[in-house]
Motif scaffolding. Structure first.
Motif, PDB file in Angstrom:
ATOM      1  N   ASP A 229      39.543 -30.503  -2.770  1.00 20.33           N
ATOM      2  CA  ASP A 229      40.027 -29.275  -3.406  1.00 20.33           C
ATOM      3  C   ASP A 229      40.119 -28.110  -2.423  1.00 20.33           C
ATOM      4  OD1 ASP A 229      40.168 -30.538  -5.865  1.00 20.33           O
ATOM      5  OD2 ASP A 229      38.142 -29.940  -6.445  1.00 20.33           O
ATOM      6  N   PHE A 230      39.602 -28.288  -1.184  1.00 15.53           N
ATOM      7  CA  PHE A 230      39.560 -27.199  -0.213  1.00 15.53           C
ATOM      8  C   PHE A 230      40.485 -27.473   0.965  1.00 15.53           C
ATOM      9  CE2 PHE A 230      34.796 -26.479  -1.351  1.00 15.53           C
ATOM     10  CZ  PHE A 230      35.166 -25.765  -2.482  1.00 15.53           C
ATOM     11  N   GLU A 231      40.864 -26.397   1.663  1.00 12.23           N
ATOM     12  CA  GLU A 231      41.527 -26.514   2.955  1.00 12.23           C
ATOM     13  C   GLU A 231      41.179 -25.287   3.797  1.00 12.23           C
ATOM     14  OE1 GLU A 231      45.958 -24.954   3.069  1.00 12.23           O
ATOM     15  OE2 GLU A 231      45.754 -26.423   1.448  1.00 12.23           O
ATOM     16  N   VAL A 232      41.334 -25.411   5.095  1.00  6.53           N
ATOM     17  CA  VAL A 232      41.090 -24.299   6.004  1.00  6.53           C
ATOM     18  C   VAL A 232      42.391 -23.522   6.161  1.00  6.53           C
ATOM     19  CG1 VAL A 232      40.405 -23.623   8.328  1.00  6.53           C
ATOM     20  CG2 VAL A 232      39.265 -25.548   7.203  1.00  6.53           C
ATOM     21  N   ALA A 233      42.361 -22.232   5.779  1.00  9.59           N
ATOM     22  CA  ALA A 233      43.560 -21.398   5.845  1.00  9.59           C
ATOM     23  C   ALA A 233      43.705 -20.719   7.202  1.00  9.59           C
ATOM     24  CB  ALA A 233      43.525 -20.340   4.738  1.00  9.59           C
ATOM     25  N   ILE A 234      42.580 -20.257   7.776  1.00 11.82           N
ATOM     26  CA  ILE A 234      42.590 -19.610   9.090  1.00 11.82           C
ATOM     27  C   ILE A 234      41.535 -20.314   9.941  1.00 11.82           C
ATOM     28  CG2 ILE A 234      42.456 -17.449  10.371  1.00 11.82           C
ATOM     29  CD1 ILE A 234      42.825 -15.949   7.740  1.00 11.82           C
ATOM     30  N   PRO A 235      41.937 -21.145  10.901  1.00 13.02           N
ATOM     31  CA  PRO A 235      40.946 -21.908  11.669  1.00 13.02           C
ATOM     32  C   PRO A 235      40.484 -21.207  12.943  1.00 13.02           C
ATOM     33  CG  PRO A 235      43.144 -22.709  12.156  1.00 13.02           C
ATOM     34  CD  PRO A 235      43.312 -21.562  11.180  1.00 13.02           C
ATOM     35  N   ASP A 236      39.226 -21.338  13.230  1.00 12.15           N
ATOM     36  CA  ASP A 236      38.646 -21.119  14.564  1.00 12.15           C
ATOM     37  C   ASP A 236      39.093 -19.844  15.269  1.00 12.15           C
ATOM     38  OD1 ASP A 236      36.918 -21.838  16.560  1.00 12.15           O
ATOM     39  OD2 ASP A 236      38.274 -23.254  17.518  1.00 12.15           O
ATOM     40  N   PHE A 237      38.726 -18.690  14.720  1.00 14.80           N
ATOM     41  CA  PHE A 237      38.984 -17.422  15.403  1.00 14.80           C
ATOM     42  C   PHE A 237      37.661 -16.808  15.868  1.00 14.80           C
ATOM     43  CE2 PHE A 237      38.524 -16.403  10.918  1.00 14.80           C
ATOM     44  CZ  PHE A 237      37.748 -15.249  10.903  1.00 14.80           C
ATOM     45  N   ASP A 238      37.747 -15.932  16.851  1.00 14.66           N
ATOM     46  CA  ASP A 238      36.570 -15.229  17.402  1.00 14.66           C
ATOM     47  C   ASP A 238      35.472 -16.198  17.839  1.00 14.66           C
ATOM     48  OD1 ASP A 238      37.854 -12.856  16.954  1.00 14.66           O
ATOM     49  OD2 ASP A 238      36.681 -12.284  15.194  1.00 14.66           O
ATOM     50  N   SER A 239      35.826 -17.166  18.675  1.00 15.24           N
ATOM     51  CA  SER A 239      34.841 -18.132  19.151  1.00 15.24           C
ATOM     52  C   SER A 239      33.740 -17.445  19.952  1.00 15.24           C
ATOM     53  CB  SER A 239      35.525 -19.185  20.029  1.00 15.24           C
ATOM     54  OG  SER A 239      34.607 -20.158  20.450  1.00 15.24           O
ATOM     55  N   ALA A 240      32.508 -17.912  19.765  1.00 12.09           N
ATOM     56  CA  ALA A 240      31.350 -17.324  20.449  1.00 12.09           C
ATOM     57  C   ALA A 240      30.282 -18.395  20.609  1.00 12.09           C
ATOM     58  CB  ALA A 240      30.799 -16.144  19.652  1.00 12.09           C
ATOM     59  N   PRO A 241      29.382 -18.234  21.600  1.00 12.57           N
ATOM     60  CA  PRO A 241      28.323 -19.231  21.787  1.00 12.57           C
ATOM     61  C   PRO A 241      27.247 -19.131  20.707  1.00 12.57           C
ATOM     62  CG  PRO A 241      28.060 -17.433  23.352  1.00 12.57           C
ATOM     63  CD  PRO A 241      29.359 -17.194  22.649  1.00 12.57           C
ATOM     64  N   GLU A 242      26.732 -20.286  20.326  1.00 13.40           N
ATOM     65  CA  GLU A 242      25.548 -20.349  19.473  1.00 13.40           C
ATOM     66  C   GLU A 242      24.363 -20.729  20.335  1.00 13.40           C
ATOM     67  OE1 GLU A 242      26.355 -22.951  16.196  1.00 13.40           O
ATOM     68  OE2 GLU A 242      27.798 -21.564  15.310  1.00 13.40           O
ATOM     69  N   GLY A 243      23.170 -20.303  19.911  1.00 14.23           N
ATOM     70  CA  GLY A 243      22.012 -20.528  20.757  1.00 14.23           C
ATOM     71  C   GLY A 243      20.762 -20.904  19.995  1.00 14.23           C
ATOM     72  N   ILE A 244      19.841 -21.534  20.708  1.00 14.73           N
ATOM     73  CA  ILE A 244      18.490 -21.793  20.218  1.00 14.73           C
ATOM     74  C   ILE A 244      17.670 -20.550  20.523  1.00 14.73           C
ATOM     75  CG2 ILE A 244      16.434 -23.239  20.479  1.00 14.73           C
ATOM     76  CD1 ILE A 244      18.390 -25.466  21.457  1.00 14.73           C
ATOM     77  N   ALA A 245      17.077 -19.959  19.503  1.00 10.87           N
ATOM     78  CA  ALA A 245      16.333 -18.714  19.664  1.00 10.87           C
ATOM     79  C   ALA A 245      14.870 -18.988  19.970  1.00 10.87           C
ATOM     80  CB  ALA A 245      16.445 -17.857  18.401  1.00 10.87           C
ATOM     81  N   VAL A 246      14.332 -18.204  20.911  1.00  8.65           N
ATOM     82  CA  VAL A 246      12.932 -18.311  21.324  1.00  8.65           C
ATOM     83  C   VAL A 246      12.357 -16.894  21.360  1.00  8.65           C
ATOM     84  CG1 VAL A 246      11.353 -19.051  23.160  1.00  8.65           C
ATOM     85  CG2 VAL A 246      13.475 -20.319  22.761  1.00  8.65           C
ATOM     86  N   ALA A 247      11.126 -16.735  20.894  1.00  3.78           N
ATOM     87  CA  ALA A 247      10.492 -15.416  20.925  1.00  3.78           C
ATOM     88  C   ALA A 247      10.336 -14.929  22.363  1.00  3.78           C
ATOM     89  CB  ALA A 247       9.134 -15.477  20.231  1.00  3.78           C
TER      90      ALA A 247
END
Length: 280
Positions: A229-247
């Motif tokens: 029932d779903f579709e992606v209308a606007i794909p993959d904009f504003d790409s940015a790195p994801e990270g593992i957070a450490v105190a």
């Protein structure tokens, strides 16, 4: 997905909603032969741990395919596999704590987890309060009903419509920023709905209360794959790195996580885990 900076009142671990616990139907994509344990005890374990012999990982498990709760009540997903692999290389047992995303960084800094792996976008504001080890790049995407009945092709097309997102995420901020632009242009604002779990936002699209939802691009693609029932209308904009957070007061952990991720990149393990979940 991006956590809030500022400390909040003491938070309780998030309880998986019905939609998050098995309701996604999410499954790994069987195109990888990765199995944990091939590099067990290859990196010295950090000395400072929440619990001896355990790597305690905070994650908001409502974001398939990166983290979610399966039908058996277990935390699974790409990020969970990455955490399990890191724990194995340290010779530690992994423990995942399912936690409300809005409060997850304050909880990390309060010593409730050793690390956070939760599809967390690295931003300058976040780097002021925690340290990061980058491991993955992801953009944002807009999910709509099949056929895109509102003809949403750009963020401006959300003007006057209703869009939903998880609280405290980059996607929520994107909607706020878009409303600022629309207001300055004299156009109707977006009716923004926010929810504690990403799966709750998707439910609003499913039942017709929202015209669109915003997610990290791998998550939107996964929802579209799982639900016809779903579709992606606007794909993959504003790409940015994801990270593992450490105190910031845990330099030993930061060094060890960097070593683990570097090794996982060089020996192909990180790519194999991503392939397992159909993530590029």
């Amino acid at each position: 997905m991006t956590a809030e900076n500022t400390p909040t009142a003491a938070a309780a671990a998030a309880t998986p909603s019905a939609s998050a616990s098995g309701g996604t139907g999410a499954q790994p994509t069987p195109v990888s032969d990765w199995k944990p344990g091939a590099h067990a005890k290859s990196i010295p374990a950090p000395s400072k741990l929440v619990a001896a012999g355990t790597l305690t990982v905070g994650s908001d498990a409502s974001y398939p395919p990166q983290e979610y709760i399966d039908a058996g009540g277990n935390a699974v997903g790409m990020d969970i596999d990455i955490g399990n692999e890191i724990a194995s290389r340290f010779g530690l047992q992994p423990k995942v704590v399912n936690f409300k995303f809005d409060d997850i960084i304050p909880a990390l800094n309060a010593g409730q987890f050793d690390i956070v792996i939760s599809a967390m976008t690295i931003t300058d504001d976040r780097k002021k309060v925690v340290d990061f080890v980058a491991y993955f790049d992801a953009g944002q995407a807009v999910l709509v009903k099949k056929g895109n009945p509102k003809n949403i092709k750009t963020l401006d097309d959300l003007s006057g419509l209703t869009a939903a997102a998880e609280q405290g995420t980059t996607e929520e901020q994107t909607l706020k920023d878009e409303n600022d632009k629309l207001s300055k242009a004299g156009k109707p604002k977006i009716n923004v709905l926010t929810y504690p779990a990403d799966t709750d936002a998707v439910q609003q699209l499913q039942v017709g209360r929202a015209d669109a939802t915003l997610h990290d691009s791998p998550v939107a693609a996964y929802y579209a794959k799982l639900n016809p029932d779903f579709e992606v209308a606007i794909p993959d904009f504003d790409s940015a790195p994801e990270g593992i957070a450490v105190a910031k007061n845990n330099a030993d952990m930061l060094t060890a996580i960097n070593k683990a991720i570097d090794a996982m990149k060089s020996d192909g393990t990180l790519d194999a885990i991503k392939a397992k979940w159909g993530v590029k």
